[in-house]
Design a protein around this motif. Structure first.
Motif, PDB file in Angstrom:
ATOM      1  N   SER A  87      49.424  40.508  55.946  1.00  0.00           N
ATOM      2  CA  SER A  87      49.869  39.308  56.901  1.00  0.00           C
ATOM      3  C   SER A  87      49.799  38.447  55.455  1.00  0.00           C
ATOM      4  O   SER A  87      50.870  37.059  55.188  1.00  0.00           O
ATOM      5  N   ARG A 122      53.406  38.814  54.216  1.00  0.00           N
ATOM      6  CA  ARG A 122      53.834  38.067  54.808  1.00  0.00           C
ATOM      7  C   ARG A 122      54.273  36.633  55.033  1.00  0.00           C
ATOM      8  O   ARG A 122      55.338  35.708  54.631  1.00  0.00           O
ATOM      9  N   LYS A 123      52.973  35.420  54.078  1.00  0.00           N
ATOM     10  CA  LYS A 123      53.053  34.877  53.956  1.00  0.00           C
ATOM     11  C   LYS A 123      53.098  34.466  52.503  1.00  0.00           C
ATOM     12  O   LYS A 123      53.718  33.533  51.874  1.00  0.00           O
ATOM     13  N   SER A 147      56.558  35.694  51.496  1.00  0.00           N
ATOM     14  CA  SER A 147      57.684  35.335  53.156  1.00  0.00           C
ATOM     15  C   SER A 147      58.359  35.975  53.247  1.00  0.00           C
ATOM     16  O   SER A 147      59.611  36.420  53.781  1.00  0.00           O
ATOM     17  N   PHE A 148      57.967  37.345  54.146  1.00  0.00           N
ATOM     18  CA  PHE A 148      58.882  38.894  53.422  1.00  0.00           C
ATOM     19  C   PHE A 148      59.240  38.435  55.618  1.00  0.00           C
ATOM     20  O   PHE A 148      58.243  38.364  55.729  1.00  0.00           O
ATOM     21  N   ASP A 149      60.275  38.751  56.042  1.00  0.00           N
ATOM     22  CA  ASP A 149      60.969  38.473  57.339  1.00  0.00           C
ATOM     23  C   ASP A 149      61.006  39.940  57.555  1.00  0.00           C
ATOM     24  O   ASP A 149      61.346  39.680  58.706  1.00  0.00           O
ATOM     25  N   GLY A 150      61.154  40.832  56.772  1.00  0.00           N
ATOM     26  CA  GLY A 150      62.173  42.587  57.559  1.00  0.00           C
ATOM     27  C   GLY A 150      60.942  43.058  58.137  1.00  0.00           C
ATOM     28  O   GLY A 150      59.472  42.643  58.381  1.00  0.00           O
ATOM     29  N   ASN A 195      54.217  46.681  61.577  1.00  0.00           N
ATOM     30  CA  ASN A 195      55.226  46.403  62.565  1.00  0.00           C
ATOM     31  C   ASN A 195      55.514  48.706  63.130  1.00  0.00           C
ATOM     32  O   ASN A 195      55.855  48.601  64.497  1.00  0.00           O
ATOM     33  N   ASP A 248      55.236  41.110  68.690  1.00  0.00           N
ATOM     34  CA  ASP A 248      56.369  40.740  67.845  1.00  0.00           C
ATOM     35  C   ASP A 248      57.089  42.041  66.977  1.00  0.00           C
ATOM     36  O   ASP A 248      57.796  41.301  66.285  1.00  0.00           O
ATOM     37  N   SER A 249      55.855  42.965  67.141  1.00  0.00           N
ATOM     38  CA  SER A 249      56.036  44.465  66.671  1.00  0.00           C
ATOM     39  C   SER A 249      58.103  44.885  66.660  1.00  0.00           C
ATOM     40  O   SER A 249      59.109  45.186  66.604  1.00  0.00           O
ATOM     41  N   ARG A 281      60.766  42.718  66.099  1.00  0.00           N
ATOM     42  CA  ARG A 281      61.031  43.207  64.747  1.00  0.00           C
ATOM     43  C   ARG A 281      62.085  44.258  64.405  1.00  0.00           C
ATOM     44  O   ARG A 281      62.912  44.003  64.140  1.00  0.00           O
ATOM     45  N   GLU A 322      65.764  43.472  66.251  1.00  0.00           N
ATOM     46  CA  GLU A 322      66.163  42.678  65.634  1.00  0.00           C
ATOM     47  C   GLU A 322      66.866  43.452  64.726  1.00  0.00           C
ATOM     48  O   GLU A 322      67.783  43.153  63.686  1.00  0.00           O
TER      49      GLU A 322
END
Length: 369
Positions: free
Chosen positions: A242, A246-247, A250-253, A285, A317-318, A321, A324
């Protein structure tokens, strides 16, 4: 069942798909992703496609969300499609013998062949920089230096992602010379060198669909407000997943765990029933399992989420993802109607085209001439 979207699980057979688990009501329990090993690969491309199509057909006929189908196709020793697709050298050999431009063509050809076989995710490339503390374990699976890793890693990612096969960078944040199948890797990082240590992932993650977390415990010589010594495997660590992936990056996959049945976890105080909850809570995820059954660990997540709203939020959330991701990869289609509403449909699967597969394989072989 939406919880099934969180699992990438090995399956049985190599000719016709059949699930190995059912609910109490008799309905089949199937994972969100199917992981193929060498024994799932038939000797001929037509038979491989027939198998992957049987997976998709089963899901469709039983009103399940279609799966993505994943494989380890790094090249060299880790080459599940050896003898089926065109030759694929190890990453080290590719970086030594190919220009980055030709490497991209090589990986593009491989991706075209894989997609024609019904495979939509490749658990590659390895983008760990070679160093004395990991070279014995990684061997030829690494591109080598930082410069080569950045150049050839990008070439491989472009080759696969540009041809509708998701790339999965691994293994973040790294490995030691301890094999995680049997032991628990530990890595010591100089805090002043932290940014350079994760540079391959910082540069290449934005170009990739997913990242796979390692089982390594990584600690720093000096702990700061930014750098935490959690002393837990990275795939179970809130700090690494996290805070960093993520932070900071900045990975959004998609973020995948490595196999939670590996000895690195199960033999060191993290049995699957504990690891699965900690992984999802930390931000993973997709849970990878080499075992063919995931119902027992899925039930643990369901039971825990009923009393833990934070875990339920992470699960939802997972799932979002993963759905998507499937839309992005063309496994699901998001259709807009005339009234502005959207519906999800499953695209039809074309029959296997042996001629186009053979041509793609031939193009891949030409690159070695």
């Amino acid at each position: 069942m939406k919880i099934s979207q969180l699992f990438l699980v090995n399956i049985e057979g190599n000719s016709s798909y059949a699930p190995v688990e059912t609910f109490d009501d008799g309905k089949s329990l199937v994972p969100g992703g199917c992981l193929l090993f060498s024994y799932n690969i038939a000797s001929e491309p037509e038979k491989i496609f027939s198998f992957t199509k049987s997976i998709a057909d089963f899901y469709s006929e039983n009103s399940n969300v279609p799966p993505y189908i994943a494989i380890d196709q790094e090249g060299g020793d880790v080459n599940r499609l050896r003898g089926v697709t065109s030759v694929l050298w190890s990453q080290k050999k590719v970086a030594d013998r190919f220009t980055s431009e030709n490497a991209e063509k090589l990986y593009s050809s491989q991706a075209v062949q894989m997609r024609k076989l019904g495979i939509s995710m490749n658990l590659a490339p390895v983008v760990e920089v070679e160093n004395p503390s990991n070279s014995d374990f990684l061997g030829t699976r690494t591109f080598g230096s930082l410069e080569k890793t950045l150049s050839y890693g990008e070439a491989e990612i472009k080759g696969f992602e540009g041809n509708s096969v998701a790339s999965v960078l691994k293994h973040f944040p790294g490995n030691s010379n301890v094999d995680p199948h049997s032991g628990l890797p530990e890595i010591r990082v100089n805090s002043a060198e932290f940014d350079s240590y994760i540079e391959p992932f910082r540069t290449l993650l934005p170009k990739s669909s997913a990242v796979l977390m390692s089982h390594a415990i990584v600690t720093f010589d000096t702990e700061t407000d930014e750098l935490k010594n959690e002393r837990v495997p990275a795939c179970l660590s809130k700090f690494w997943i996290s805070d960093v992936v993520r932070k900071k990056l900045s990975f959004d996959g998609l973020i995948l765990s490595d196999d939670i049945f590996m000895g690195a976890l199960s033999k060191n105080g993290y049995p699957p029933e504990k690891a699965v909850v900690q992984a999802i809570e930390s931000g993973v995820n997709v849970i990878m399992l080499s075992e063919k059954k995931f119902g027992s660990v899925a039930k643990i997540l369901i039971d825990e989420s009923k009393k833990n709203s934070g875990l339920l939020e992470k699960i939802n959330d997972s799932v979002r993802r993963v759905i998507e991701f499937k839309i992005k990869m063309g496994l699901l289609s998001l259709d807009e109607s005339s009234d502005g509403t959207f519906s999800v449909s499953v695209p039809n699967i074309a029959e296997f085209d042996s001629e186009s597969f053979a041509n793609a394989k031939k193009e891949g072989m030409k690159l070695y001439e």
